[in-house]
Design an enzyme around this catalytic site. Structure first.
Site, mmCIF file in Angstrom:
data_model
loop_
_atom_site.group_PDB
_atom_site.id
_atom_site.type_symbol
_atom_site.label_atom_id
_atom_site.label_comp_id
_atom_site.label_asym_id
_atom_site.label_seq_id
_atom_site.Cartn_x
_atom_site.Cartn_y
_atom_site.Cartn_z
ATOM 1 N N CYS A 1 0.866 -1.176 0.000
ATOM 2 C CA CYS A 1 0.000 0.000 0.000
ATOM 3 C C CYS A 1 0.908 1.233 0.000
ATOM 4 O O CYS A 1 2.107 1.114 -0.253
ATOM 5 C CB CYS A 1 -0.977 -0.012 1.173
ATOM 6 N N ASP B 1 -8.554 3.068 1.663
ATOM 7 C CA ASP B 1 -7.533 3.316 2.678
ATOM 8 C C ASP B 1 -8.175 3.823 3.964
ATOM 9 O O ASP B 1 -8.711 4.935 3.999
ATOM 10 C CB ASP B 1 -6.538 4.344 2.140
ATOM 11 N N ARG C 1 -3.321 -0.838 5.371
ATOM 12 C CA ARG C 1 -3.862 -1.932 4.564
ATOM 13 C C ARG C 1 -2.897 -3.093 4.367
ATOM 14 O O ARG C 1 -3.271 -4.256 4.571
ATOM 15 C CB ARG C 1 -4.292 -1.397 3.188
#
Length: 156
Positions: free
Chosen positions: A10, A126, A16
């Site tokens: 990420c 996100d 994440r």
């Protein structure tokens, strides 16, 4: 037995991708195949290098019975393309950054949501921005389960 090496990516490697790393590791252990897969995570930015995962990620993992221990954020390295069998991005920007670094390798570089088209998501939102760590967990859990099936490490 084959050994698979998976890297989740990420932007900052605190929300994440570490969540996906820990979830896949847990699901592999539950399936009795932890010895056949190694899992890591990294960020494209390096903004949080050396830091622990986000408190929201830690809380969500703990609530799901997954101990969030032993993590340190890091940035993607040029050698990762040679080490990992799969480098799985959380969104289009992450994938574009990886493709700039490594070139296009669609069998090796792809988005987590490509594994779960039925989710209706084109990317993993996100939680740094959305605040919805439960939504992120649902997606990385579904993607982790789908990856294990794709690799033949879990029943379809």
């Amino acid at each position: 037995m084959p050994q698979y090496h998976v890297l989740f990516v990420c932007l900052g490697n605190i929300c994440r991708s570490p969540m996906a790393e820990f979830v896949l590791r847990q699901r592999a252990a539950e399936a009795g195949v932890a010895h056949r897969i190694s899992v890591g995570s990294a960020g494209t930015s390096g903004w949080h290098d050396g830091e622990n995962m986000h408190a929201g990620t830690q809380k969500m993992l703990t609530e799901q019975g997954i101990p969030p221990v032993g993590f340190t954020s890091s940035k993607v390295k040029g050698s990762d393309i040679d080490h990992y069998d799969f480098i799985i991005a959380m969104d289009d920007d992450n994938l574009a950054n990886l493709e700039r670094l490594f070139g296009k390798h669609p069998d090796k570089l792809f988005k987590l949501t490509d594994l779960i088209p039925e989710s209706g998501y084109a990317h993993v939102p996100d939680p740094w921005y959305t605040g919805d760590f439960a939504e992120t967990f649902r997606l990385v859990d579904a993607g982790s389960r789908a990856l294990l099936k794709k690799l033949g490490l879990a029943e379809a």
